[in-house]
Design a protein around this motif. Sequence first.
Motif, short mmCIF file in Angstrom:
data_model
loop_
_atom_site.label_atom_id
_atom_site.label_comp_id
_atom_site.label_asym_id
_atom_site.label_seq_id
_atom_site.Cartn_x
_atom_site.Cartn_y
_atom_site.Cartn_z
N GLU A 26 0.83 -1.21 0.00
CA GLU A 26 0.00 0.00 0.00
C GLU A 26 0.86 1.26 0.00
N TRP A 27 1.93 1.27 0.79
CA TRP A 27 2.83 2.42 0.78
C TRP A 27 3.47 2.60 -0.59
N LYS A 28 3.86 1.49 -1.22
CA LYS A 28 4.48 1.59 -2.55
C LYS A 28 3.49 2.15 -3.57
N GLU A 29 2.23 1.76 -3.46
CA GLU A 29 1.21 2.29 -4.37
C GLU A 29 1.02 3.79 -4.14
N ILE A 30 1.03 4.22 -2.89
CA ILE A 30 0.93 5.65 -2.57
C ILE A 30 2.08 6.41 -3.22
N ILE A 31 3.28 5.86 -3.13
CA ILE A 31 4.45 6.51 -3.73
C ILE A 31 4.33 6.53 -5.25
N ARG A 32 3.97 5.39 -5.85
CA ARG A 32 3.87 5.31 -7.31
C ARG A 32 2.81 6.23 -7.88
#
Length: 70
Positions: A26-32
């Motif tokens: 989820e954090w990676k999706e927020i960053i992407r």
Amino acid sequence: MATAAAKGPAGYFPSIEKKYGRPIAEWKEIIRTSPLSRHMELVNWLKAEHGLGHGHANALVAHTLAETGS
């Protein structure tokens, strides 16, 4: 002996999930999906908007950008 998965930025992942209550994916999706693309812009944004500590934000951004080749 530490495993390869626990080295580098990924070594922070268990504590990030525990402290902030969101899975790493989820954090990676927020960053992407952020309109930002530069490393320190993303780190500062995660700190200001999501309350992450510097080390945790830096680890997430470094790992995510390495995966995307940015």
